[in-house]
Enzyme design. Structure first.
Site, PDB file in Angstrom:
ATOM      1  N   CYS A 114     -31.984 -35.670  34.254  1.00  0.00           N
ATOM      2  CA  CYS A 114     -33.150 -34.773  34.355  1.00  0.00           C
ATOM      3  C   CYS A 114     -33.356 -33.929  33.098  1.00  0.00           C
ATOM      4  O   CYS A 114     -34.437 -33.381  32.884  1.00  0.00           O
ATOM      5  CB  CYS A 114     -33.031 -33.869  35.573  1.00  0.00           C
ATOM      6  SG  CYS A 114     -32.991 -34.788  37.108  1.00  0.00           S
ATOM      7  N   HIS A 250     -38.205 -27.875  34.095  1.00  0.00           N
ATOM      8  CA  HIS A 250     -37.957 -29.090  34.870  1.00  0.00           C
ATOM      9  C   HIS A 250     -38.399 -28.814  36.306  1.00  0.00           C
ATOM     10  O   HIS A 250     -38.096 -27.755  36.862  1.00  0.00           O
ATOM     11  CB  HIS A 250     -36.473 -29.437  34.807  1.00  0.00           C
ATOM     12  CG  HIS A 250     -36.075 -30.550  35.721  1.00  0.00           C
ATOM     13  ND1 HIS A 250     -36.798 -31.727  35.809  1.00  0.00           N
ATOM     14  CD2 HIS A 250     -35.036 -30.670  36.585  1.00  0.00           C
ATOM     15  CE1 HIS A 250     -36.219 -32.517  36.700  1.00  0.00           C
ATOM     16  NE2 HIS A 250     -35.152 -31.903  37.184  1.00  0.00           N
ATOM     17  N   ASN A 280     -39.421 -34.301  42.114  1.00  0.00           N
ATOM     18  CA  ASN A 280     -38.537 -34.305  40.943  1.00  0.00           C
ATOM     19  C   ASN A 280     -38.596 -35.691  40.295  1.00  0.00           C
ATOM     20  O   ASN A 280     -38.104 -36.664  40.866  1.00  0.00           O
ATOM     21  CB  ASN A 280     -37.110 -33.970  41.396  1.00  0.00           C
ATOM     22  CG  ASN A 280     -36.130 -33.891  40.244  1.00  0.00           C
ATOM     23  OD1 ASN A 280     -36.425 -34.330  39.139  1.00  0.00           O
ATOM     24  ND2 ASN A 280     -34.956 -33.345  40.519  1.00  0.00           N
TER      25      ASN A 280
HETATM   26  O1  UT7 Z   1     -33.045 -32.546  38.914  1.00  0.00           O
HETATM   27  C1  UT7 Z   1     -31.685 -32.335  38.996  1.00  0.00           C
HETATM   28  C2  UT7 Z   1     -31.412 -31.060  39.554  1.00  0.00           C
HETATM   29  N1  UT7 Z   1     -31.490 -31.103  40.991  1.00  0.00           N
HETATM   30  C3  UT7 Z   1     -31.750 -30.000  41.604  1.00  0.00           C
HETATM   31  O2  UT7 Z   1     -32.025 -29.029  40.955  1.00  0.00           O
HETATM   32  C4  UT7 Z   1     -31.642 -29.937  43.094  1.00  0.00           C
HETATM   33  C5  UT7 Z   1     -30.881 -28.710  43.455  1.00  0.00           C
HETATM   34  N2  UT7 Z   1     -30.744 -28.483  44.870  1.00  0.00           N
HETATM   35  C6  UT7 Z   1     -31.785 -28.195  45.687  1.00  0.00           C
HETATM   36  O3  UT7 Z   1     -32.917 -28.218  45.272  1.00  0.00           O
HETATM   37  C7  UT7 Z   1     -31.487 -27.768  47.096  1.00  0.00           C
HETATM   38  O4  UT7 Z   1     -30.109 -27.522  47.220  1.00  0.00           O
HETATM   39  C8  UT7 Z   1     -31.946 -28.791  48.176  1.00  0.00           C
HETATM   40  C9  UT7 Z   1     -33.469 -28.823  48.246  1.00  0.00           C
HETATM   41  C10 UT7 Z   1     -31.389 -30.155  47.841  1.00  0.00           C
HETATM   42  C11 UT7 Z   1     -31.415 -28.369  49.532  1.00  0.00           C
HETATM   43  O5  UT7 Z   1     -31.827 -27.056  49.844  1.00  0.00           O
HETATM   44  P1  UT7 Z   1     -30.765 -25.996  50.436  1.00  0.00           P
HETATM   45  O6  UT7 Z   1     -31.507 -24.785  50.748  1.00  0.00           O
HETATM   46  O7  UT7 Z   1     -29.659 -25.906  49.423  1.00  0.00           O
HETATM   47  O8  UT7 Z   1     -30.311 -26.685  51.764  1.00  0.00           O
HETATM   48  P2  UT7 Z   1     -28.840 -27.117  52.206  1.00  0.00           P
HETATM   49  O9  UT7 Z   1     -28.366 -28.268  51.411  1.00  0.00           O
HETATM   50  O10 UT7 Z   1     -28.000 -25.883  52.251  1.00  0.00           O
HETATM   51  O11 UT7 Z   1     -29.111 -27.582  53.673  1.00  0.00           O
HETATM   52  C12 UT7 Z   1     -29.494 -26.658  54.704  1.00  0.00           C
HETATM   53  C13 UT7 Z   1     -29.641 -27.443  55.993  1.00  0.00           C
HETATM   54  C14 UT7 Z   1     -28.452 -28.340  56.292  1.00  0.00           C
HETATM   55  O12 UT7 Z   1     -28.255 -28.323  57.707  1.00  0.00           O
HETATM   56  P3  UT7 Z   1     -27.122 -27.394  58.365  1.00  0.00           P
HETATM   57  O13 UT7 Z   1     -25.828 -27.873  57.753  1.00  0.00           O
HETATM   58  O14 UT7 Z   1     -27.475 -25.996  57.967  1.00  0.00           O
HETATM   59  O15 UT7 Z   1     -27.270 -27.685  59.816  1.00  0.00           O
HETATM   60  C15 UT7 Z   1     -28.921 -29.696  55.876  1.00  0.00           C
HETATM   61  O16 UT7 Z   1     -28.276 -30.748  56.587  1.00  0.00           O
HETATM   62  O17 UT7 Z   1     -30.778 -28.310  55.895  1.00  0.00           O
HETATM   63  C16 UT7 Z   1     -30.371 -29.640  56.247  1.00  0.00           C
HETATM   64  N3  UT7 Z   1     -31.210 -30.586  55.511  1.00  0.00           N
HETATM   65  C17 UT7 Z   1     -32.415 -30.951  55.952  1.00  0.00           C
HETATM   66  N4  UT7 Z   1     -33.127 -30.621  57.049  1.00  0.00           N
HETATM   67  C18 UT7 Z   1     -34.335 -31.165  57.193  1.00  0.00           C
HETATM   68  C19 UT7 Z   1     -30.948 -31.191  54.332  1.00  0.00           C
HETATM   69  N5  UT7 Z   1     -31.998 -31.970  53.993  1.00  0.00           N
HETATM   70  C20 UT7 Z   1     -32.914 -31.836  54.973  1.00  0.00           C
HETATM   71  C21 UT7 Z   1     -34.197 -32.390  55.187  1.00  0.00           C
HETATM   72  N6  UT7 Z   1     -34.870 -32.028  56.321  1.00  0.00           N
HETATM   73  N7  UT7 Z   1     -34.794 -33.244  54.319  1.00  0.00           N
END
Ligand code: UT7
Length: 323
Positions: A114, A250, A280
């Site tokens: 990225c 980005h 992304n």
């Molecule tokens: O380009 C390279 C760089 N990449 C990035 O910058 C990405 C960086 N990371 C992110 O953007 C975020 O961490 C995400 C968008 C990937 C995730 O957001 P988050 O607020 O960090 O969510 P999380 O991973 O803490 O997940 C929260 C909850 C989890 O459930 P529990 O464990 O709280 O029950 C996940 O299983 O959301 C759940 N979850 C979803 N729920 C509905 C994860 N993906 C989804 C989904 N739909 N698509």
């Protein structure tokens, strides 16, 4: 006099197929609301079957050439940043070279995931400033839809396909920050974090593999490292965030974009945001945002821009350009 790499053309291409968040609700335990609120993404484009990264890249390159009123053979070098090359070799850049009718230059891919476009700009700048090339096409192009695990809701809803290109030309400046062109670059990587964001296959493993990401950890590093690299690159030429007309980040997550802008002390009215429409697109995200920003009249000639990106590696970096 100081030789500068000045942007004289910019263009982009997005595949026809637009996939709104709601489409994922049919196959995954997810909602439009979750995707929008956690990432800012509303839709993304996916390449058609058979459409490759070099196809997208060549279209973006032609658009940049057209803006500059030039043709393929007016270019000395083509640098394509991608992690989703058409073939293992030759480079996708050589395919773009052929597609735009360039017969006298040289072309190569670079891979910094990225952060790839920051690395492409920096390398293009080095070629121009050292006199090894006068006009360089810096392209970011990806077909991440080919490496997504459609059963992993934590990753497959976040990425999209697309391409953007910037045509840079060597011009003489006065050596001040009033010069148009690339003013400073800051590149970083740390392989200690390679397990946070990677594809679990590759040539020497004899598989293609799929994208894997520790989202929260990448998020944490992004928020910290993007502000750091943006401050560092501005500091190299004695500028601060107050001097910046546009931050072109980005486009991974609107929460990362906002938090970085806050850390820099830049209001969101000075940030180019396309994540809602593109998702992304990895190395394509910054040149796509640049092209959209120019096309819709936000970015104007003479504006001071800072771009910043982070991705797998981890690799991260920033570039200051007077447009
Ligand atoms: O380009 C390279 C760089 N990449 C990035 O910058 C990405 C960086 N990371 C992110 O953007 C975020 O961490 C995400 C968008 C990937 C995730 O957001 P988050 O607020 O960090 O969510 P999380 O991973 O803490 O997940 C929260 C909850 C989890 O459930 P529990 O464990 O709280 O029950 C996940 O299983 O959301 C759940 N979850 C979803 N729920 C509905 C994860 N993906 C989804 C989904 N739909 N698509």
């Amino acid at each position: 006099m100081t030789r500068r790499a000045v942007a004289i053309g910019v263009g982009h291409y997005l595949p026809e197929r637009v996939v709104p968040n709601a489409e994922f609700e049919k196959t995954l335990d997810t909602t439009d609301e979750w995707i929008k609120s956690r990432s800012g993404i509303e839709r993304r484009h996916f390449a058609a079957p058979g459409q490759t990264t070099s196809d997208l890249a060549a279209r973006a390159a032609r658009a940049a050439l057209e803006m500059a009123g030039l043709t393929g053979n007016d270019v000395d070098a083509i640098i394509l940043a991608t992690s989703t090359a058409d073939l293992t070799f030759p480079s996708s850049a050589t395919m773009v070279q052929h597609a735009i009718g360039n017969t006298k230059g040289y072309a190569f891919d670079i891979q910094a995931v990225c952060a790839g476009f920051a690395f492409a700009l920096s390398n293009a700048n080095a070629l121009i400033v050292s006199g090894q090339a006068n006009r360089v096409l810096a392209i970011g192009a990806e077909t991440f839809s080919r490496i997504l695990d459609w059963t992993d809701r934590g990753t497959c809803v976040l990425f999209g396909d697309g391409a953007g290109a910037v045509l840079l030309e060597g011009q003489e400046g006065n050596g001040t920050t009033e010069d148009r062109g690339i003013l400073a670059t800051d590149l970083n990587s740390d392989g200690a974090y390679r397990d946070l964001l990677y594809v679990d296959g590759g040539v020497s493993k004899q598989t293609t593999g799929m994208l894997r990401m520790e989202g929260q950890e990448v998020f944490r590093h992004a928020v910290e490292k993007l502000a750091e690299t943006a401050h560092a690159v501005l500091g190299k030429v004695g500028l601060t965030a107050d001097d910046v007309d546009w931050v072109v980040p980005h486009q991974a997550n609107i929460r990362i974009i906002k938090s970085t802008a806050r850390k820099l002390g830049v209001g969101m009215d000075r940030v180019i945001v396309t994540v809602q429409d593109h998702g992304n697109t990895s190395a394509a995200s910054i040149p796509l945002a640049l092209s959209v920003g120019v096309q819709n009249g936000q970015i104007k000639k003479g504006d001071l821009l800072v771009t910043e990106a982070i991705g797998g590696g981890l690799a991260w970096g920033a570039v200051v350009i007077r447009w």
